[in-house]
Structure formats: structure tokens, C-alpha cells
Design an enzyme around this catalytic site. Structure first.
Site, PDB file in Angstrom:
ATOM      1  N   LYS A 126      -4.739  53.254  16.111  1.00 39.85           N
ATOM      2  CA  LYS A 126      -4.317  52.699  14.816  1.00 39.85           C
ATOM      3  C   LYS A 126      -4.019  53.806  13.806  1.00 39.85           C
ATOM      4  CE  LYS A 126      -8.350  53.633  12.716  1.00 39.85           C
ATOM      5  NZ  LYS A 126      -9.022  53.786  11.451  1.00 39.85           N
TER       6      LYS A 126
ATOM      7  N   THR B 275      -6.739  50.463   7.667  1.00 38.11           N
ATOM      8  CA  THR B 275      -6.237  51.829   7.606  1.00 38.11           C
ATOM      9  C   THR B 275      -4.842  51.868   6.998  1.00 38.11           C
ATOM     10  OG1 THR B 275      -7.494  52.203   9.604  1.00 38.11           O
ATOM     11  CG2 THR B 275      -5.960  53.909   8.996  1.00 38.11           C
TER      12      THR B 275
END
Lengths: 336, 336
Positions: free
Chosen positions: A196, A253
């Protein structure tokens, strides 16, 4: 697996933001906690100031929480050892810690997100490679450190092939503001948490170019498809990537103003070079080395990863950021 | 299905932000476009000002784009009719438009996200219910209107059981800044677009309570699990919910400062009542009626939907917002 003892002895190796947050969290739950850092002088400053000014500013470290740079003190006689070492340093620290770790009785849990560049190994593979057979789990999820440190609701996944260890880790970490789900797919949980960061750099690039939520959402969902595709090729379950440790962590994120990886992408989208950006950062942005690892893994396993490829090209091949986004958007019309 | 003609005649029913954006986009691609609005006086103002001040401020409507409040003018002789009517008004408009629509030759595409309260029908079901057999597709995705209007990269999914219609719609809408994926799962695409608004209200509530990205990411990923679960019970494919029109749209709606649904949640999280918040809004927030529909669908199909239930309780049962989030966080520890 025994029940959780009233006074578990726990150490956290790694005094970054997340290691420090977990140490404080576990101390506040009543466990006997030791936080270990590699640099003598920084550990001395932590002990004196009782604040991790560099990695977790504004959060007090309680007096009762033991801090040390001595690996023997951090390793011996622990029920649980939390590994919060940056991915490219994990192996080196384990080699030094090995003589002090009771591999029969201590449980180990990795909370590091990354893939070793040289070997393309996940953290649990690096740990097993260095320590042999150990009781090993992984804790991963959308966990911006200072949010949990401030008591904001947070979730994570405890992953382990052994359901007893999963339950043990759930019990150790859970609180009314920290909810822990169990998952037996260690490969999927580790890959989701690592990959990610590469997509987050891509989202940051889009932000830096002045694009909006539509573009970011597209990068994020197509990015998750790429991650899942590679994950399945490496033995993970598809559904893990739709969960807290995959999608959830990816979302945090990509949207958090605090994400270092998104920030790096944003600066590059604005026209800066990687070297310039990284030079001014105190913290390690795992996505930068992971972009290389992910690109190599994709090539090796013949998995199509257009976003990873473009991020890699921008970071390491000096490709123009706007050209990279345009190349992603103008690919041939296709079925989802 | 014929190839796309050089000069398609297209009408867009509905002069909200998204309808107006699509009309401008299609006009700029060279098609012969008519935009229809229900209120004579507002249509007159659109024609005069050439700006949709209420729903798409700051974006010029090109002179060559025809604007009308006459359904005959909007319905007759069109190759494509874009339906951009708020969900709870869709059926009423269709009844009036029906005599003017060439149901054998015109293609229809719904771009509305919502579920009819009374019948719990998706929009394509409402359309078939009113018009009978028509060539019908759905366009849905993470499409904040003013971003596409300003030329920022945007993606969406064209959904239809008939692949020829899918390809036709892809060709009609695609541009170098608007990428269209095809999908044959109409149920999944419509449910993803509708139900995400309920989760967005939940994310807004969390924002309003002062919580962070960790909490939002958890709500978002557990929310997607709920949506998928209900979707599968209603005949959708799981993987559709991980795509652009599921996850992608959910993400945009939960993070965009422009999302009306997230905004409503945020105001409620700060202590306001639903009625107060809605009273001051010009636009319709689809998530408010959809929360009721989703709750009813979940009950009817015996699908566990804790987040939908809490949002419903906060909106309609006066439940305290903080208590709702706490009830979500302190549910029994479980496997993901």
C-alpha cells in the site's frame, strides 16, 4: 497457548513512532514493558525527556515504562517481543538480538511493513530466516501512530497460522479504542501493509499534480486490484486485501496528511526530485524501497502492475510525473 | 448495436451538478446535447446565465448546448438519454417522459445513485418498471462533478448485461481525462453507488466527533464488507464491490470535502440534528433516504449490517453519535 498472565513481560524493539505508541499502549494496559532503541544517545534523551520528540512529538512516555539500548535487557525473559524495526534493518537487529531471545517461550510479533530489497522477503520470512522456528504473528492495519496515542479509535489485524497465537495477540493489544481482528492469512496481511505504501506514493503524486478525489479513488481502487493480483500469485487470499489490513490501511495511508509515503509522492508531483525530498525527512518512508521490491516481484511473477510500474519509473527512472498519470489514464479501454 | 455515429443526439434529464457536468462533457466531445430541467424558472436562468450557479458554480455551459424544460424536446429522436434525476423523483419524471421516449431505438443510461424508499428498488429496476423493456445501462463511479468539469482525471464503470451496450456507452463517454471500465454486474454497480452514501454519513459522523484516519479507514473497510454482503444476497458479484464503482466511489465520498453525505454526518457528529442540517442544504443528499432503504433491505434479507444500523439509528432514532461509534468499536472480538 497459556492464558494471558496478569503481568506479561513485553518488549518493543524499535523506538520509532509506532513502536513507541505500542509500548505506551501496552504499558497503560498494565503490562511490564521495555522499549528498545538502537542509538545510545537517542535512548538517553528518551529516558530524560520522556517524549519521543523526533517520531512521536507531544505524547508523554509514562515513567514506569522501561527504556533501554541494551538488547540483552530487551530480549531476555519476555513473554512477547514486538518487532518494530524498519524493514531494511530488521535482519541486522535480529542477528544481534538472537542470543538473547528465548525462542521456545517468547511469542514474537512483527509490526513492520515492508519487503527486504535484496531477498524480496516479507518481514515474517526474514524473522524465520534468522531465528528459525518461533511463535510468530503479525500485527498490521490502518494505524497512524499519533491517532492511537491520542486515544482515537483504531483497528488492526492480528495474523498468524496458529489460531491460539492470534487469540493471544488479540487479547494483548485490544482495548476499548483499539479493536483487533484475527486473520490466518499472514502472506496477505503482510503484503497488504507493505505494498500500500507504493500506491500511497502514487496518490501523493496525483495530489501534487493538483488532481482531486476522483483520481485518487481510481488510483486507490485500481492499486488494490494490482496488490491483490500479486498477493494471490504469492499465495495470499483475495479477501484479505478487501479487509482492514489491505483496503483499510491503503485508505489511511492515501488520505492522511501524516503519511510520509503520500507526502513524498506529493512533493515529487510538484516537481521535486526523490533525493531532494528524502534528504529533508527524519523518518524512513517504507514505500521508497518497497516500490523497487514490488516492481521486481511483479516482473518475477509476471503480474501486470501498471501503477507500481509508473511509481517505480517516476522514483527511479526519472520519468515525468504528469506523463506517468497520463499513461495510466489513456490505457486501452477495458473490462474491470 | 450500431457503431457510434459522428453526431449522436443525446439528452440529459436532470440539471443537478452531475447531469450538467455530463451534458457539458458530451457537448465538448462533439455530440448534439440537450439538458433538461424540471423547473421552468431555473431552466430560464441556466439559459440566460450559462452557469448552473446552484449545483455547479464556476463552470461555463457552452452556448451550443441546448437547455430545455420541455420533456418532448428532451425525449424525442434521441440516440441516448442520460437519466440524472434524484432517486426519489426518478419514477415521477419517467411517467411524464414515457410518451416522448422511443423505447425501441433510444439507449438509456442511469447515472443516479439511490434506492427507492417505498419499493426498495434500484434505479434500473424503477426504469424497467415504468418503461418496460428498454436498452438500458448504468454509469457509476467516483465522480465528484466539479472535478470532471475542471478536467481532472476521473474514472467510472459502464454496467450492462448486454456487452454491446457497454461498449457503446464506453465509446460515448470516454475521453483522455475520463476513463470508462465495463462491467456486466448491474446489481453490484448500482448497489455500490447507492449504499456507499450511508457509509459516508458514518465517516462524516466520525470526522465530526474529532476522530482520525484510522477510524475512518476502519469504517470504510468494514462498511464495504457490509455492502458486499448485502449485495451478494441480492445477486451481485463480490468483486464488483472491490472495484471503481464500489470501493472507488466509497473512498471518494468518504474523503471529499464536497461530499454532501459526509458533510451531513460531520454536522451530526458535531451535535446537530438531521432536520437542522438538511434544512440549510440546497442539494439532495441521497444517503439520507438510502440509509432507511439499506436498513430495511438488510433486515429483509437477514444480513448483518452494524454500521448501516448505527447510521440509521443516529439519523432516525435519535441515537447519540458517540455512543453509536463506541458500540461499533466494542463489539465482540472476532475473525475478519
Amino acid at each position: 497457548m497459556e492464558a494471558i498472565k496478569a503481568k506479561n513481560r513485553i518488549s518493543v524493539l524499535g523506538d520509532g513512532g509506532w513502536g513507541t505508541t505500542l509500548a505506551i499502549h501496552l504499558h497503560n494496559k498494565g503490562y511490564d514493558v521495555t522499549l528498545w532503541g538502537v542509538f545510545d544517545d537517542y535512548v538517553a534523551s528518551l529516558k530524560k525527556k520522556r517524549v519521543n520528540t523526533r517520531f512521536l512529538p507531544g505524547i508523554e512516555i509514562p515513567r514506569g515504562l522501561n527504556i533501554t539500548s541494551d538488547l540483552r535487557e530487551a530480549g531476555e525473559g519476555k513473554d512477547l517481543i514486538v518487532l518494530a524495526i524498519p524493514s531494511q534493518y530488521m535482519r541486522g537487529v535480529l542477528r544481534k538480538a538472537k542470543p538473547h531471545i528465548d525462542r521456545r517461550n517468547s511469542v514474537l510479533v512483527s509490526v513492520t511493513k515492508g519487503i527486504e530489497n535484496k531477498t524480496l522477503m516479507r518481514m515474517s520470512q526474514v524473522i524465520s530466516d534468522e531465528l528459525g522456528t518461533v511463535k510468530l504473528g503479525v500485527l498490521s492495519g490502518p494505524t497512524i501512530a499519533h491517532e492511537l496515542a491520542k486515544g482515537m479509535p483504531t483497528t488492526a489485524v492480528a495474523a498468524c497460522g496458529n489460531p491460539d497465537i492470534c487469540r493471544y495477540l488479540q487479547g494483548i493489544f485490544i482495548s476499548d479504542r483499539f479493536r483487533i481482528y484475527a486473520n490466518d492469512d499472514v502472506v496477505g496481511v503482510e503484503l497488504g501493509g507493505s505494498l500500500k505504501n507504493v500506491i500511497a506514493i502514487g496518490c501523493g503524486i496525483s495530489d501534487g499534480l493538483g488532481f482531486g478525489s476522483n483520481a485518487k479513488a481510481a488510483l486507490l481502487s485500481r492499486g488494490l486490484v494490482e496488490i491483490s493480483r500479486l498477493g494471490v500469485a504469492l499465495g495470499a487470499k483475495t479477501r484479505t486485501f478487501s479487509g482492514i489490513s489491505g483496503l483499510g490501511d491503503l485508505v489511511t495511508t492515501c488520505i492522511s496528511a501524516y503519511s510520509r509515503n503520500r507526502y513524498i509522492g506529493e512533493q515529487i508531483g510538484r516537481g521535486k526530485k526523490l533525493k531532494q525530498v528524502v534528504k529533508h525527512m527524519q523518518m524512513i518512508a517504507e514505500g521508497v524501497p518497497t516500490a523497487r521490491s514490488a516492481y521486481e516481484l511483479g516482473r518475477r511473477h509476471k503480474v501486470e502492475m501498471p501503477i507500481v510500474r509508473e511509481v517505480y519509473s517516476v522514483l527511479y527512472k526519472n520519468k515525468n510525473a504528469l506523463k506517468a498519470v497520463e499513461d495510466l489514464m489513456t490505457r486501452k479501454m477495458k473490462v474491470e
